[in-house]
Design a protein around this motif. Structure first.
Motif, PDB file in Angstrom:
ATOM      1  N   THR C  89      11.677  -1.240   8.135  1.00 37.52           N
ATOM      2  CA  THR C  89      11.037  -1.927   7.018  1.00 37.52           C
ATOM      3  C   THR C  89       9.934  -1.070   6.424  1.00 37.52           C
ATOM      4  O   THR C  89       9.889  -0.826   5.210  1.00 37.52           O
ATOM      5  N   SER C  92      11.270   2.362   4.863  1.00 35.85           N
ATOM      6  CA  SER C  92      12.058   2.257   3.635  1.00 35.85           C
ATOM      7  C   SER C  92      11.161   1.855   2.468  1.00 35.85           C
ATOM      8  O   SER C  92      11.304   2.353   1.359  1.00 35.85           O
ATOM      9  N   LEU C  93      10.191   0.974   2.778  1.00 39.31           N
ATOM     10  CA  LEU C  93       9.313   0.567   1.693  1.00 39.31           C
ATOM     11  C   LEU C  93       8.361   1.675   1.290  1.00 39.31           C
ATOM     12  O   LEU C  93       7.891   1.726   0.161  1.00 39.31           O
ATOM     13  N   LEU C  96       9.787   3.575  -1.643  1.00 40.96           N
ATOM     14  CA  LEU C  96       9.668   2.895  -2.930  1.00 40.96           C
ATOM     15  C   LEU C  96       8.225   2.868  -3.393  1.00 40.96           C
ATOM     16  O   LEU C  96       7.925   3.123  -4.562  1.00 40.96           O
ATOM     17  N   PHE C 344      10.054  -7.236   2.048  1.00 40.08           N
ATOM     18  CA  PHE C 344      10.682  -6.881   0.764  1.00 40.08           C
ATOM     19  C   PHE C 344      10.247  -7.818  -0.349  1.00 40.08           C
ATOM     20  O   PHE C 344       9.955  -7.398  -1.464  1.00 40.08           O
ATOM     21  N   ILE C 347       6.479  -7.396  -1.208  1.00 45.44           N
ATOM     22  CA  ILE C 347       6.199  -6.133  -1.886  1.00 45.44           C
ATOM     23  C   ILE C 347       6.647  -6.223  -3.331  1.00 45.44           C
ATOM     24  O   ILE C 347       6.004  -5.704  -4.241  1.00 45.44           O
ATOM     25  N   THR C 348       7.744  -6.934  -3.565  1.00 48.62           N
ATOM     26  CA  THR C 348       8.181  -7.133  -4.940  1.00 48.62           C
ATOM     27  C   THR C 348       7.080  -7.818  -5.743  1.00 48.62           C
ATOM     28  O   THR C 348       6.716  -7.377  -6.840  1.00 48.62           O
ATOM     29  N   THR C 470      13.442  -3.451  -4.862  1.00 42.32           N
ATOM     30  CA  THR C 470      13.052  -4.385  -3.799  1.00 42.32           C
ATOM     31  C   THR C 470      13.555  -5.786  -4.124  1.00 42.32           C
ATOM     32  O   THR C 470      14.005  -6.509  -3.231  1.00 42.32           O
ATOM     33  N   SER C 474      16.046  -8.044  -1.936  1.00 46.38           N
ATOM     34  CA  SER C 474      15.713  -9.397  -1.496  1.00 46.38           C
ATOM     35  C   SER C 474      16.894 -10.334  -1.684  1.00 46.38           C
ATOM     36  O   SER C 474      17.079 -11.278  -0.919  1.00 46.38           O
TER      37      SER C 474
END
Lengths: 176, 156, 497, 512
Positions: C89, C92-93, C96, C344, C347-348, C470, C474
């Motif tokens: 998690t 990967s974030l 972005l 996710f 963060i969006t 993201t 989701s």
């Protein structure tokens, strides 16, 4: 300033009191008849089986064992002391090759059935061997400059330090 | 300057002039005699320095400085310690590492081991004497100089 | 690419951000190179962690112990399914968010960008380190690195408010670090080890009941990063940080590290059985339940978008703790799933908030009327995130909440089910108005750029793309596909011991 | 035949002494030589100390009879793992400080370089002498050399430093007197001055009032010297007003060497068995706890960086003494016996040395003493401030720095000793550390320079870098990076065998 003086006074009184309390246990203070400290008592051995061996200049096994157990060097032989009856000197082998092969180290006294084992203080050694070993008759000098010569080097350095410190702090217009 | 000259005292000056050589000679005696009788480097050094101190008291600071300049003072104070520490190192050097530091017996002054020790001690005492003399004089000079400067400051 | 020996993979995974941090300092004067390094490091870290996934899914635990610290504790890593999930998690974030932050930082012409990227890399090092650690001491080391490295990010703005927030942040988190250290040391003193062991390492035979309960409280105090009430106030305060920081760190890395620690403690230090025996599950669950509801209530009162999101985070984090505290397999499944899912989704939301800030300079919800018309992609993504938060399909929040609900049923507690539902309802109450205002609000007020006074449009592409991705994920997570099945495999592994 | 390494313990001291007098003479001719001679000497001393450590670890203790006299008759030098370790630390910090001092002394004491380096070298002589000696009176002599030169060096900046130095002189002399009284008492009952010999002669006399009084004198005397809490009053001023490298030496080495002397007296002259029969070490623990808390609290109340660091030194001496107090009851190998205190001696030398050198750099560059004046320093002196941050984080105890390691091990030791009270004390102290160090870091990095709040980017351009010269920066960074490297080495247990050897010398620790 006044507070400081008071504290000093109290400190001095405390120290005096402490000294009076402690003094009894210092050998020379405790017993007015005692000579200046010459030897340090190490231990007392109960039931000394080997007293006859001591007469024959041989160290009894238990005595030797007890000494080594406590971390002292192993005695090589014993010899009748010059003093009164029932006193022996224990000798140890010297690692230093310069002088005689052995030197006096222990002092063994008989008290009834017990053996009191002591060790000579270094002052005794200085007094007895100093002239012979250093060819200087003044004990203060050879004690200071030879046996403990390194301390004296330190003391001289202390004086030197004091001098340089004064230069560092006080001297102006100097190249130093 | 006049005032200062007015403070000069003939008796003290004369006595000092006579005494100082004797004081310093005595100091040398004390140092040399250390091995055989009472005495030694510390005592001798102090006595020697007291000669200079007497000189300054009797005459003046500038004169004292002229007799015993700062350079000599600096060098002498180190030389004494050099002698002491050096003698110790010599013992290691002459025995090629077999003997310990300050083991004077191994320095071949004479052929006799104990004599070497005695001689080593004599040198050491001399070293102590030189250092102590130079340092005591140096401290006294510094203090006196400070004092004098303060006086000047008060005057001016 | 060269094949890295398996046992070294955790090290390499941590080496990426560490090396990146150094290079960022070196290239401090050359922005393109500096940000290139960040991107490269994030990509390679993710690929390394992903490459471990297949082995972990097959049931292997990758272990690499470097050196013993004290007897029974080695400095080293042990990658199990749960840790890997968190690491995946976070890393990967990171990719972005680094793309996003390049756009964000440049658009706002922020100062001290080198420091920003440097600390960001270090924070990722800390977060991934926490995820991969094999025992509590190793974890503690990375946990503290995480705390310290995020401080400059919180106080980034260097205004009075930011400095104060930074102080608060440190005061809370380092104090909790002290409690954690105490807890770890006492654990070691009782159990002679601090390795994570499915089923726990403590037992009633080694120490008394009251000691274990006290120790547990120490642990909970130690994981203050989880922002449970009443020790939550550092999190809203920390929202003065630049948005990428709030997004990645305060919605994912930092707070999740705290939650992760609580889960580790419950499942791997105490063990479910011991927890049940001590009755600690109820305690923890009620704690979490209260936080869920109260934080949601707080959130309703906020007008600042980021602060509202922060309170939402507090509430959502408690879902995870809550799920674990139910001590039932379904509950734990829900809790573990909620870690990546919430990551996710949240963060969006944060990235959207940042985009709005960059595009319009607006921070407050009340000023955002009609913003959805000028920034359709952003607000669409926001809607997806908000749906997920409320636990509504098609976003993945639905899945994890479903499992949490099953967990409460499994635990035979209707009260807890009610808490869960009320809290979800409250989520709707504070998210729905935002969406409503954005699309149907007063357009006249909302569509002007406050700072420049002209009509606004979408934020730069480097910001819009990450947030769309993201948002997309989701949704993807809630449908069967290879990624989701891998996630489920990992979760199954994590709870099947 | 003695091998060369066996001569090194005495040569380390003598070379230092010779270099002091050489500096004195050559400095008269050419001022510039002083620093070069001093650095060369310290470098050679440091290298030889490493040789000594290697020899002690591989072959065994070195016993060196000065003047060739067998121990109780003459003076003996004994190098075991304990003093070899301390010697390396001491010479390392001495070397770092002397490298740093080249520019700093030119700036602070422009026309006194020669006498400064002479006294500095004498200070090193004294410290080495205390460390290597195996004779308690010899130790006293070297304590005198150390103290005298320390008084002079502290006072060398003049004015207010003179007063600080005078306080230290009075208290230090009382401490030295107590030490001497202790020696006298021991001599009066045993007739010996050799440390090893005393440890053999004393056991039958453990109940003796004289011996007890001597022990108390040693403790009180050395507590003054090592600034243990109620007797620390001389320390803050002395640390604050001395030149930077002397502050670093004072805080990093001089009080630590007094601790070494204390350990020597407590464990070599007396033994662990004697200490166990008395509650002395328990009392020490409590005093140390008080020192930790009160030192930290007082540090928080300071506005002057160097004074703050000085109070932090009081707290850190508390750490060392606490670890020492726990040493006879905690026995488990990695944190057993003397390990934590030995660790913290090194760690504190690294951290506090670095911090004081940084504080000196601020004074060198901009005459900044007060913390509130540090605004924007993080931009003006980035490398110096970064080093400060590393060392400060280490003091707070952030892993994997050295501060964390010593904190961890002391906590483990106190749990092992079943003295749980000290765990919260240590944890609290790290929070207090956080408060006072973070204030500095925050001011340096986060607070804006006044009048430049308006724009983000503007002050980046306005403030150009004013970094200190490389000669000062390099030592700072050596220490700062060692704060982390050493921390990792400790965590990896690499130097632990050395510490275990120290423990086994005194019959402590041992369970592995």
């Amino acid at each position: 300033m006044r507070g400081l003086r008071l504290i000093t006074l109290i400190l001095i009184i405390l120290l005096c009191g402490l000294f009076a309390y402690v003094a009894e246990d210092i050998p020379v203070f405790g017993d007015p008849d005692a000579p200046a400290i010459k030897s340090v008592e190490l231990f007392t051995m109960k039931g000394a089986e080997g007293v006859s061996l001591l007469n024959r200049q041989i160290v009894p096994g238990p005595l030797s064992g007890e000494l080594v157990r406590r971390g002292f060097p192993r005695p090589s032989r014993v010899e009748k002391a010059a003093g009164r009856e029932g006193e022996w000197n224990g000798f140890i082998k010297k690692e230093e090759p310069r002088y005689a092969a052995e030197e006096k180290y222990y002092r063994i006294e008989r008290e009834g059935d017990d053996l009191r084992v002591s060790r000579y203080a270094f002052v005794v050694r200085w007094m007895e061997k100093g002239l012979e070993e250093t060819a200087v008759p003044n004990m203060v000098t050879y004690g200071l400059a030879d046996y403990r010569g390194y301390d004296t080097l330190g003391e001289t350095t202390v004086i030197f330090t004091a001098g340089v410190s004064v230069i560092l702090l006080l001297r102006r217009r100097s190249r130093l | 300057m006049k005032e200062e000259q007015g403070e000069r005292d003939v008796i003290i000056e004369t006595v000092a002039r006579v005494m100082i050589p004797f004081i310093q000679l005595f100091a040398l005696y004390v140092i040399i005699h250390g091995a055989g009788g009472p005495g030694g480097g510390f005592q001798g050094g102090v006595v020697f320095a007291s000669g200079f101190i007497l000189y300054i008291i009797a005459f003046n600071l500038a004169g004292g400085r002229k007799r015993f300049p700062e350079s000599a003072n600096t060098i002498l104070s180190s030389v004494g310690l050099y002698i002491y520490a050096g003698i110790g190192l010599l013992a290691i050097l002459f025995s090629f590492g077999a003997a310990q530091y300050l083991n004077y017996g191994f320095i071949p002054f004479t052929s006799h081991f104990e004599e070497n020790r005695a001689l080593g001690m004599d040198f050491v005492e001399m070293g102590i004497g030189i250092t102590v003399m130079a340092i005591i004089a140096s401290i006294f000079f510094d203090l006196a100089e400070k004092d004098e400067k303060q006086k000047e400051g008060e005057d001016g | 690419m060269m094949e890295i020996p398996e046992t070294l993979k955790p090290l390499f995974a941590l080496g990426c951000p560490a090396l990146a941090a150094i290079l960022i300092l070196v290239f401090g004067r050359r922005p393109n190179l500096r940000e290139g390094v960040t991107l490269l490091a994030s990509l390679s870290q993710f690929s390394i962690i992903l490459s471990m996934a297949s082995r972990v899914v097959s049931g292997v635990k990758i272990q690499s112990y470097l050196f013993p610290i004290v007897p029974g504790i080695s400095f080293g890593f042990r990658v199990d399914a749960f840790g890997l999930l968190f690491a995946l998690t976070a890393s990967s974030l990171w990719i972005l968010v680094s793309i996003y932050s390049i756009g964000y930082m440049r658009a706002l012409k922020e100062h001290a960008q080198t420091r920003f990227y440097f600390c960001f890399a270090l924070a990722i090092l800390g977060a991934v380190g926490v995820a991969l650690s094999g025992n509590l001491v190793t974890m503690y080391i990375f946990y503290e690195i995480l705390t310290i490295s995020t401080y400059p990010l919180v106080a980034h703005e260097q205004s009075q408010e930011a400095i104060f927030a930074g102080r608060k942040y440190l005061a809370y988190l380092l104090t909790s670090g002290v409690f954690l250290l105490a807890a770890i040391v006492f654990t070691y003193a009782t159990a002679q080890t601090t390795d994570f062991n499915p089923g726990g390492i403590l037992s009633l035979t080694s120490s008394s009941r009251s000691t274990l309960i006290t120790l547990f409280i120490l642990f909970i105090l130690g994981f203050m990063k989880a922002a449970y009430m009443p020790f939550h106030s550092w999190l809203p305060a920390a929202m003065v940080a630049p948005t990428p920081v709030s997004a990645l760190l305060h919605a994912v890395a930092v707070v999740k590290a705290g939650v992760f620690g609580i889960v580790r403690t419950v499942a791997y230090i105490y063990g479910i059985d011991l927890m049940r025996e001590l009755g600690l599950g109820i305690l923890l669950a009620s704690f979490a339940g209260v936080t869920m509801i109260v934080a949601s209530l707080f959130a309703i009162a906020q007008d600042n978008l980021k602060r509202r999101l922060a309170y939402s985070t507090i509430s959502q984090l408690s879902y995870i703790v809550f799920g674990v505290a139910l001590l039932s397999p379904m509950g734990i499944t829900g809790a573990i799933l909620h870690i990546p899912f919430h990551g996710f989704m949240k963060i969006t939301l944060f990235l959207c908030a940042g985009s709005i800030l960059v595009a319009s300079g607006k921070k407050n919800i009340s000023e955002m009327g009609g913003i959805g018309h000028s920034m359709p992609i952003t607000m669409l993504a926001f809607t997806v995130g908000a749906l997920g938060m409320c636990g509504l399909p098609p976003a993945c929040g639905f899945v994890s909440k479903w499992f949490l609900g099953l967990g409460t049923v499994e635990a035979d507690s209707l009260l807890f089910l009610a808490v869960l539902l009320i809290s979800s309802l409250l989520d709707v109450v504070y998210f729905f108005p935002i969406v409503y205002i954005a699309f149907f609000g007063d357009r006249e007020r909302g569509t002007l750029n406050l700072s420049e006074g002209r009509m606004m449009k979408e934020a730069p592409l480097s910001m819009v793309i990450p947030l769309s991705i993201t948002a997309l994920f989701s949704i993807i997570f809630s449908f069967p596909n290879p990624i989701t099945s891998m996630l489920f495999d990992l979760v199954r592994l994590a709870i099947s011991h | 035949m003695l091998s060369f390494v066996e001569h090194l313990p005495v040569l380390v001291v003598v070379i230092s002494l010779l270099s002091a007098i050489t500096i004195f003479i050559t400095g008269w001719i050419n001022k510039k030589t002083a620093w070069y001679i001093s650095t060369a000497t310290l470098l050679s001393q440091f290298i030889s100390s490493i040789f000594i450590l290697h020899h002690v670890m591989t072959v065994g203790p070195i016993r060196y009879r000065l003047g060739g006299w067998v121990p109780p008759w003459g003076i003996e030098y004994v190098m075991d793992a304990l003093n070899a370790y301390v010697l390396v630390i001491l010479l390392f910090l001495g070397l770092v400080c002397v490298i740093y001092s080249k520019r700093n002394i030119d700036h602070e004491l422009p026309d006194k370089g020669v006498s400064f380096y002479t006294v500095y070298q004498l200070l090193i002589t004294g410290l080495c002498g205390i460390t290597v000696t195996g004779d308690i009176f010899n130790m006293y002599v070297f304590i005198e050399i150390t103290s005298l030169s320390a008084y002079a060096l502290i006072a060398s900046r003049g004015k207010i430093a003179l007063k600080a130095s005078f306080t230290y002189l009075v208290l230090g002399s009382i401490g030295a007197c107590f030490f001497l009284l202790g020696i006298g008492f021991l001599y009066s009952v045993t007739g010996s001055l050799n440390i090893h010999d005393l440890s053999l002669l004393l056991p039958p006399l453990y109940g003796n009032r004289v011996v007890l009084a001597a022990f108390v004198f040693f403790i009180v005397g050395l507590s003054i010297k090592m600034a243990l809490f109620p007797l620390h009053t001389w320390l803050p001023d002395a640390h604050a007003f001395a030149p930077a490298e002397i502050s670093a030496m004072l805080s990093g080495i001089i009080i630590e060497i007094s601790t070494y002397a204390f350990i020597r007296v407590a464990f070599s002259v007396f033994t662990a068995r004697f200490l166990q029969s008395l509650p002395v070490f328990d009392i020490l623990c409590w005093l140390a706890a008080a020192a930790i808390i009160i030192g930290s609290v007082l540090a928080i109340s300071q506005t002057n960086l160097k004074r703050m660091l000085a109070y932090s030194s009081v707290a850190n001496m508390g750490y060392i003494v606490l670890a020492l107090g726990l040493s006879i009851s905690a026995r488990k190998a990695p944190w057993g016996g003397l390990n934590p205190s030995m660790m913290h001696i090194l760690n504190h030398a690294l951290m506090k040395g670095c911090l004081f050198l940084v504080a000196g750099a601020f004074i060198y560059k901009a005459d900044l003493w007060e913390i509130r004046d540090f605004r924007g320093l993080g931009r003006r002196m980035p490398y110096t401030c970064a080093a400060f941050v590393i060392a400060a984080l280490s003091m707070i105890g952030i892993p994997p720095s050295v501060g964390f390691v010593s904190k961890l091990y002391i906590i483990l030791a106190s749990i092992e000793a079943k003295k749980f009270f000290f765990v919260p004390v240590l944890l609290l102290s790290s929070l207090l550390n956080l408060i006072y160090f973070w204030r500095v870091i925050e001011t340096m990095y986060m607070k804006r320079v006044e009048g430049k709040d308006s724009a983000h980017t503007s002050h980046e351009l306005h403030l150009q870098k004013e970094e200190i010269p490389l000669g000062m920066l390099a030592p700072i960074w050596v220490l700062a990076s060692l704060c982390v490297i050493m921390g990792i080495l400790w965590l990896a247990n690499i130097p632990i065998p050395l510490l275990n050897q120290i423990n086994s010398t005194f019959g402590l620790g041992g369970i592995r």
